[in-house]
Design a protein around this motif. Structure first.
Motif, PDB file in Angstrom:
ATOM      1  N   LYS A   9       0.822  -1.215   0.000  1.00 45.70           N
ATOM      2  CA  LYS A   9       0.000   0.000   0.000  1.00 45.70           C
ATOM      3  C   LYS A   9       0.859   1.271   0.000  1.00 45.70           C
ATOM      4  CE  LYS A   9      -0.763   0.279   5.031  1.00 45.70           C
ATOM      5  NZ  LYS A   9      -1.800   0.176   6.091  1.00 45.70           N
ATOM      6  N   ARG A  10       2.129   1.137   0.362  1.00 47.80           N
ATOM      7  CA  ARG A  10       3.032   2.283   0.303  1.00 47.80           C
ATOM      8  C   ARG A  10       4.083   2.110  -0.793  1.00 47.80           C
ATOM      9  NH1 ARG A  10       2.589   5.890   4.318  1.00 47.80           N
ATOM     10  NH2 ARG A  10       4.713   6.643   4.073  1.00 47.80           N
ATOM     11  N   SER A  11       3.720   1.289  -1.772  1.00 45.11           N
ATOM     12  CA  SER A  11       4.606   1.057  -2.921  1.00 45.11           C
ATOM     13  C   SER A  11       4.012   1.703  -4.163  1.00 45.11           C
ATOM     14  CB  SER A  11       4.783  -0.441  -3.162  1.00 45.11           C
ATOM     15  OG  SER A  11       5.357  -1.092  -2.054  1.00 45.11           O
ATOM     16  N   LEU A  12       4.878   2.137  -5.045  1.00 43.36           N
ATOM     17  CA  LEU A  12       4.463   2.666  -6.342  1.00 43.36           C
ATOM     18  C   LEU A  12       4.805   1.632  -7.405  1.00 43.36           C
ATOM     19  CD1 LEU A  12       3.414   5.109  -8.009  1.00 43.36           C
ATOM     20  CD2 LEU A  12       5.790   5.893  -8.159  1.00 43.36           C
ATOM     21  N   PHE A  13       3.837   1.286  -8.234  1.00 43.30           N
ATOM     22  CA  PHE A  13       4.041   0.307  -9.299  1.00 43.30           C
ATOM     23  C   PHE A  13       4.043   1.027 -10.647  1.00 43.30           C
ATOM     24  CE2 PHE A  13       2.810  -2.297  -5.818  1.00 43.30           C
ATOM     25  CZ  PHE A  13       3.284  -3.586  -6.073  1.00 43.30           C
ATOM     26  N   LEU A  14       5.097   0.813 -11.428  1.00 43.92           N
ATOM     27  CA  LEU A  14       5.180   1.359 -12.780  1.00 43.92           C
ATOM     28  C   LEU A  14       5.009   0.222 -13.778  1.00 43.92           C
ATOM     29  CD1 LEU A  14       6.642   3.646 -11.090  1.00 43.92           C
ATOM     30  CD2 LEU A  14       7.929   4.118 -13.168  1.00 43.92           C
TER      31      LEU A  14
END
Length: 370
Positions: A159-164
């Motif tokens: 939930k505190r990760s950014l996915f590209l």
């Protein structure tokens, strides 16, 4: 009244000082050469890949890193902006890489569609790699078990990760275009490419991702390789920026279909934040006014190449015998005829992080403005 104001200011200072600055804790990246930070080299796909040698990497790292660029990529600038270290390639895991702040699964030359699609159409032999998007998702699933042990555990972690999710899809068109495919023929596979990207995005959300960036394609009609291969004396084929209108139109078609697919995903997953990254719009800003963004040499001429009207020569590509790099890469937007320079990627990253080319905007304010 002064006492009330003083107390309110004191309260705000207390809250701000006691609350940690919100940011992303990790980044997970998928894609092709626009995002690869070393996976392609680590696959050993080529005996002597030029991206493993100078002048690749010369501007920032001062040595080759496996990035198809003279320096940093969009992914690197995003990591910097949020106070994270550069995201290591997944295949470095076997060499003792550290993954607490995320992993990069992108591979140069990768396609969204599986390699079988291209082999079935007799063009598989020109693929740089078979590590398509589905292979990268397989790597993610394999690694996930070492990051979290349950669905709830993963939800808390991601939930505190950014996915590209990309950029991916450009090579699905590059390979066929470069062997004679027509725009009409390639339009027929756009739906499949977009559906594959959307399915990958959906899978990641099901695994716990809540904030994702899905980039569109760049304006390929402005790229030196397309301008060289499809050069024509017909002046009407070019726009005011010297780009091939038909190929830019194709990029816009892919992007429009991708945006429609992402809107459907937003309706399906209202709890997730799915941002469309407008690489096309961010790039067209400096293509339209290159000098304003510091590109004194324009944007269609490659910095590193072997000559020709756009300094792209397929028999003397950047890093090969007969090619040479320019003295000042930051004055060029195009690096090797196919990929952009660090300077160009920086402007694209700024457009995503600071606006207005990420829709909806990213959640957290960057720690460091790039």
């Amino acid at each position: 009244m002064k006492i009330i104001v003083f107390l309110f200011i004191s309260f705000l200072r207390t809250v701000l000082s006691s609350s940690p600055s919100p940011k992303y804790d990790s980044i997970f990246s998928f894609g092709d050469s626009l995002a690869d930070t070393g996976n392609f080299l680590l696959t050993g796909a080529l005996a002597f890949p030029v991206i493993g040698q100078l002048p690749y990497g010369e501007t920032f790292f001062h040595h080759a890193t496996g990035r198809c660029c003279d320096g940093r990529l969009v992914l690197d600038f995003i990591a910097e902006a949020y106070g994270l270290p550069y995201i290591p390639p997944y295949l470095a895991l076997a060499k003792g890489g550290k993954f607490e702040h995320g992993v990069n699964f992108a591979v140069a030359g990768a396609t969204a569609l599986d390699a079988k699609f291209f082999y079935d159409r007799k063009i598989g032999q020109i693929l740089w790699t078979n590590d398509s998007l589905s292979v990268q998702l397989g790597w993610f699933n394999k690694l996930k078990s070492t990051l979290c042990s349950s669905k709830q555990d993963c939800a808390n972690y991601f939930k505190r990760s950014l996915f590209l999710v990309g950029e991916i899809g450009g090579n699905d068109y590059n390979y066929p275009f470069f062997v004679g495919g027509t725009i009409k023929q390639l339009k027929a596979i756009v739906t499949g490419v977009v559906e594959t990207i959307a399915a990958a995005t959906s899978l990641l959300i099901e695994e716990g991702a809540v904030e994702l960036i899905v980039p569109g394609n760049l304006p390929i009609g402005c790229n030196a390789v397309y301008l060289t291969l499809f050069r024509t004396p017909n002046k009407a084929a070019y726009d005011q920026n010297g780009c091939l209108k038909a190929y830019n139109g194709f990029s816009k078609y892919h992007n429009s279909q991708l945006k429609l697919a992402l809107e459907k995903l937003r309706q399906k997953y209202p709890h997730a934040k799915i941002s469309y990254a407008d690489y096309y719009g961010a790039a067209m800003r400096f293509i339209h006014a290159p000098q304003h963004y510091g590109f004194s040499e324009g944007t269609s001429m490659a910095c590193c190449g072997g000559g020709g009207p756009y300094n792209f020569n397929n028999s003397a590509r950047c890093g090969h015998t007969g090619s040479k790099a320019c003295l000042d890469p930051k004055s060029f937007a195009n690096w090797d005829g196919v990929h952009l320079t660090e300077a160009a990627y920086r402007h694209i990253a700024m457009g995503l992080i600071n606006g207005p080319f990420s829709t909806p905007p990213l959640t957290f304010t960057p720690i460091k403005l790039i």
